[in-house]
Design an enzyme around this catalytic site. Structure first.
Site, PDB file in Angstrom:
ATOM      1  CB  CYS A  81      -0.875   7.288  -0.689  1.00 57.30           C
ATOM      2  SG  CYS A  81       0.526   6.909  -1.781  1.00 57.30           S
ATOM      3  CG  HIS A 177       0.290   5.046   3.313  1.00 56.78           C
ATOM      4  ND1 HIS A 177      -0.773   4.394   2.745  1.00 56.78           N
ATOM      5  CD2 HIS A 177       1.139   5.332   2.299  1.00 56.78           C
ATOM      6  CE1 HIS A 177      -0.573   4.285   1.437  1.00 56.78           C
ATOM      7  NE2 HIS A 177       0.585   4.848   1.147  1.00 56.78           N
ATOM      8  CD  GLU A 179      -2.866   3.904   5.800  1.00 56.01           C
ATOM      9  OE1 GLU A 179      -2.386   3.372   4.781  1.00 56.01           O
ATOM     10  OE2 GLU A 179      -2.931   5.152   5.949  1.00 56.01           O
TER      11      GLU A 179
END
Length: 198
Positions: A81, A177, A179
């Site tokens: 991002c 994202h 994660e």
């Protein structure tokens, strides 16, 4: 072979989540806030956050030019991002009034900040990702997209007709994202890039 030491730029964003994802992907991970820590890693993750704020924190902490130098010398890097925005060679809608996002020039691409819209336009979905058999669950939060990918930049994924993941050598960038999901394949790919497996 020992596990690579991969740093996560710990100025903003999902630092803890990236550190955990890297460990699960087989790396030794550490937060990076100082030049000495930056110089001690085999690869660096630049997490999401606010790209203009991160740029100026890098500058204020005297990390911007050392990081540009290490990247120019070949340091592997992954940006998610805002990290994708910072790794670009050119940033569109970079901000104004002396608070622009500053490109690290690590990947030959032009990226548009907040291209998918504001926070209320955030979304998630499954997208095909080059080299992976099963689609990736992608979480987009005020996400950028790639408007131009230079020669030698491999497009890895698209969403809504726009490029949202790229690779150039040992540099990886996603507009989303990874994660935030339990899927560690993107982090594993970066660990493999750092170790030279792929």
């Amino acid at each position: 072979m020992s596990a690579p030491r991969i740093g996560v730029l710990a100025l903003q964003g999902d630092t803890r989540e990236h550190l955990a994802a890297l460990r699960e992907a087989g790396a030794e991970s550490m937060p990076v806030r100082r030049r000495g820590e930056l110089e001690a890693v085999d690869g660096l993750v630049i997490p999401g956050g606010e790209s203009t704020t991160m740029s100026h924190l890098l500058k204020d902490l005297d990390l911007l030019e050392p990081l540009r130098g290490l990247l120019a010398d070949g340091l592997p890097a992954y940006g998610a991002c805002a990290g994708m925005i910072l790794l670009a060679s050119e940033i569109l809608d970079a901000g104004a009034g002396g608070r622009e996002a500053l490109p690290l020039r690590a990947i030959d691409m032009t990226v548009r900040r907040n291209a998918f819209g504001r926070q209320v336009d955030s979304f998630e979905g499954d997208i095909a990702f080059a080299g992976l058999d099963v689609p990736v669950r992608a979480v987009f939060i005020r996400a950028p997209w790639v408007e131009r990918a230079g020669d030698g930049v491999e497009v890895l994924a698209r969403a809504a007709g726009h490029v949202v993941a790229v690779r150039q050598g040992a540099r990886l960038a996603t507009a989303f994202h990874p994660e935030m999901t339990g899927d560690r394949r993107i982090h594993r790919l970066f660990v493999d890039l750092v170790t030279g497996v792929v």
